[in-house]
Write an enzyme that holds these catalytic residues in place. Sequence first.
Site, short mmCIF file in Angstrom:
data_model
loop_
_atom_site.label_atom_id
_atom_site.label_comp_id
_atom_site.label_asym_id
_atom_site.label_seq_id
_atom_site.Cartn_x
_atom_site.Cartn_y
_atom_site.Cartn_z
N ARG A 328 12.60 -40.76 -35.47
CA ARG A 328 11.58 -41.12 -34.47
C ARG A 328 10.31 -40.33 -34.78
NH1 ARG A 328 11.47 -36.34 -31.68
NH2 ARG A 328 13.46 -35.27 -31.38
N GLN A 575 -15.47 3.92 12.47
CA GLN A 575 -14.12 4.13 12.98
C GLN A 575 -14.15 4.30 14.50
OE1 GLN A 575 -11.67 7.05 10.98
NE2 GLN A 575 -10.57 7.55 12.85
N HIS A 771 -19.17 19.23 12.85
CA HIS A 771 -18.91 17.80 13.09
C HIS A 771 -18.58 17.63 14.57
CE1 HIS A 771 -17.09 13.77 12.57
NE2 HIS A 771 -16.16 14.20 13.41
#
Length: 1178
Positions: A328, A575, A771
């Site tokens: 084939r 935050q 802070h």
Amino acid sequence: MLKFRTVHGGLRLLGIRRTSTAPAASPNVRRLEYKPIKKVMVANRGEIAIRVFRACTELGIRTVAIYSEQDTGQMHRQKADEAYLIGRGLAPVQAYLHIPDIIKVAKENNVDAVHPGYGFLSERADFAQACQDAGVRFIGPSPEVVRKMGDKVEARAIAIAAGVPVVPGTDAPITSLHEAHEFSNTYGFPIIFKAAYGGGGRGMRVVHSYEELEENYTRAYSEALAAFGNGALFVEKFIEKPRHIEVQILGDQYGNILHLYERDCSIQRRHQKVVEIAPAAHLDPQLRTRLTSDSVKLAKQVGYENAGTVEFLVDRHGKHYFIEVNSRLQVEHTVTEEITDVDLVHAQIHVAEGRSLPDLGLRQENIRINGCAIQCRVTTEDPARSFQPDTGRIEVFRSGEGMGIRLDNASAFQGAVISPHYDSLLVKVIAHGKDHPTAATKMSRALAEFRVRGVKTNIAFLQNVLNNQQFLAGTVDTQFIDENPELFQLRPAQNRAQKLLHYLGHVMVNGPTTPIPVKASPSPTDPVVPAVPIGPPPAGFRDILLREGPEGFARAVRNHPGLLLMDTTFRDAHQSLLATRVRTHDLKKIAPYVAHNFSKLFSMENWGGATFDVAMRFLYECPWRRLQELRELIPNIPFQMLLRGANAVGYTNYPDNVVFKFCEVAKENGMDVFRVFDSLNYLPNMLLGMEAAGSAGGVVEAAISYTGDVADPSRTKYSLQYYMGLAEELVRAGTHILCIKDMAGLLKPTACTMLVSSLRDRFPDLPLHIHTHDTSGAGVAAMLACAQAGADVVDVAADSMSGMTSQPSMGALVACTRGTPLDTEVPMERVFDYSEYWEGARGLYAAFDCTATMKSGNSDVYENEIPGGQYTNLHFQAHSMGLGSKFKEVKKAYVEANQMLGDLIKVTPSSKIVGDLAQFMVQNGLSRAEAEAQAEELSFPRSVVEFLQGYIGVPHGGFPEPFRSKVLKDLPRVEGRPGASLPPLDLQALEKELVDRHGEEVTPEDVLSAAMYPDVFAHFKDFTATFGPLDSLNTRLFLQGPKIAEEFEVELERGKTLHIKALAVSDLNRAGQRQVFFELNGQLRSILVKDTQAMKEMHFHPKALKDVKGQIGAPMPGKVIDIKVVAGAKVAKGQPLCVLSAMKMETVVTSPMEGTVRKVHVTKDMTLEGDDLILEIE
């Protein structure tokens, strides 16, 4: 003027040329009647059917397709002039094997000839005979030759008779396992089973020992039966490490045979060819002559006509062995066509019409090799999972083309559905060049241009093959893939655009992917980014740090004449006000402006703390990438992070080596100042963090967490002496900078003056950093008092992000110190522009803004001492649960909980412990007295119990008794520093585990993220693997997706911008999905999105959970053809559990563990999707 009749469905006009240009017969050859073929049916599907149709159309021949019920939407039926359904009600493969239906279609539609393609019936003599009996020409060898060559045992006998060498093997198909045993006893292992009636790798199994014999025999028989309708097998000696060389032959009906040279098909897996090359590289000319002459000799022996292939194995000594003849056309015929310029399908058709090879101009002396050709089979297989076939819908298909590239494909287009019923071949790519390296370069370039989305492909694997030096040298054998494991080090496709479309579609159908606490839409307007000058930013304090190191940096800070500021807008401010939800996308937009206009800042706080896990957990961003990108945009200002001592950026203790490695990698990624604190001021935890930061080369800033009131003589626990004593220990430990971390904003101006002046007097050369939070409203006054008392640095936030539970206003501090010895040297105009940007950006986060429920700060913080970020969260939670009016009770309970726990310093994670206990008390209606009295019976929150056990350290003044003993009872207690008793984490083992789960692209940063947050990281990686780089989307799109007809741009990277338009969302389909349509860069794209709400009401097969040991999922989509175990059965590791079949390939699912089958979730013949749950083992 000539007039032609209308041509329907085919190029019949070309038939005029065909009949008029037929060459005259050679006078020396007996001529058969020339019978032109007018209509060809291809008894096949997919790309080979289309290949034949194209050849027929070029020759003016009308074309007919056949298709199964499952192939209704396949391209091959659309490429033909006519198409007819066959095999109604049959299984997918059986439809193409049903000879009566195929012959019936041919007869009913006046088909002249049938081309069998390859596979299916192409090597079935009964099919060739059926065509002949029906008066339909078979484009291939005669039925008798097909029978002889198709029977590999008979073909072997013919080869022996022709004097062609063969491999030792059985003379006939074996009929029992006993015969296989006898052959093994005679010739030894390894041996190989082969299907007697077909090829392509189906029905082939190599056996290396007796233990493997029975299973492989059974599987080979079953595969051969499924693929070719006949399970007959033969067995032969397996030649190790041979080259697989095949020769293309072509014969006519007049006895003419010629060869078109050889192809090298050695690159195989599971005996199925992956890459084919023509001609074979570095093939000895004498061996080439022997191979081609033996092929022609064998063809003449059987009177071969039409196209065929003779296959050989060539051992390492250059000795060749005949394997088989494929009667084939081969899949790889294309490479022969490219190097010989012979159209094999044209030749097949002409031979079937009765033409001779000389008539066609095909003489052996005229066949020359021109350059080199390579064919790659692009398949929907996953090389990372043993080439398991993948199925699904192709969402994107873009091929690689250009000079020297040929594509043979079928259903390779956007929207095509790849089913599990047939071969996994998607497209054959053929590259032709002057030599092997040139062809390889062209192929590599073409494959790089391919974009296939929606199904997995083997393209990355093929690219590795093409770049392999052994392949480029041309010295490959059939063990090439097995012996080059680096071929499986696959570089994953980024697929960013399609992933982002999936995300946008998901949000459009299902809503936001991150929890939305308040029903508020993002602002419709984007923040205005102020203009930034071209060129590098001015020098800042980071330049001093890089030049002089941490000690020199600290001296420069201390010697600076005015007040220095740290901007918290990039971390603590959002935050506190926006639930830590600000995305990298919005930080990056303003970052260049900050670099150019705020170079006088001491530092920027932009990393660590809660931002680390929130980035992964809710924003689906990599926190490390945020750090890297901001560092690139802001090279001149020091970055500062919050390091929770021995907790690093987590909420628990980690082994010491994890903390040290974390600091090392953070420093390498651009972090400068490590603000080290402990939620209990527990010195051993702080010293560990300081040592880790210092050893990494960072600036160590030891932070004393502040609570109480040093100016109040009645508050004796946290007195001035306590803080001064702690400061002495930290300075002695070698901190570069000393910080007072006032998380709740409890520092009043009087206390500031007392504390800071005392520290300044005691440590005159040490930089002091303060802070605070502005919850009470006294933040600006407090910071001014600190500055006047001798502080070097105070924290501020952009005006529009300041106040309430955030930091004091930057503009207020700048204005109040302007023209004084404390002048910050920050221009007010720049502060205004900066604030304007953040005012606009803040509007994008309306759903998270604390002002939705909290309208102001509150001076009651001096009583309840709730830290800023936690104050916001508790306020949100109370309102979301309908308890807004009872927030006063929550705050009161917080005070009581704090006292129950011994009056703690409250900062993450200790503040969370107090908050958990407070909420527990409110939910259960408990007063402090009641909770203490019932402590032995109550089930307290886990965080409270672990605190009392000592898992986060020892609080100042010790644990509260008898409350601690009542709660813990017999539970163990941790003595000393918690992390000291933890064994080192094996980071290499963790990396391997991550690579196994997520692929090779695992970085050291990923390893540390997984060490800190294993579950969060795993979800983040899985999510982004599906939805891509979400930080490239603007925040409005990220949160709510686009509106229909909205157009927008997404910048993936510099110079790569996507233009997207949302078009439509479909109705729900039967699978619980909606199709979402987009226009991407001017091209239509559509994706399928599961409607999660609708699917809750629909029944689907359960999926195997990867994280649940013992749940066995389908490794690929397919059909269950055998179940090996039942519930209650004992199984060993590696034992077969069931067998799946997909794309004509069978896969045995084996047990990954020893255990007992708890439940089987599948039945025989059930069709599964990938990861569908098969069974559970316990």
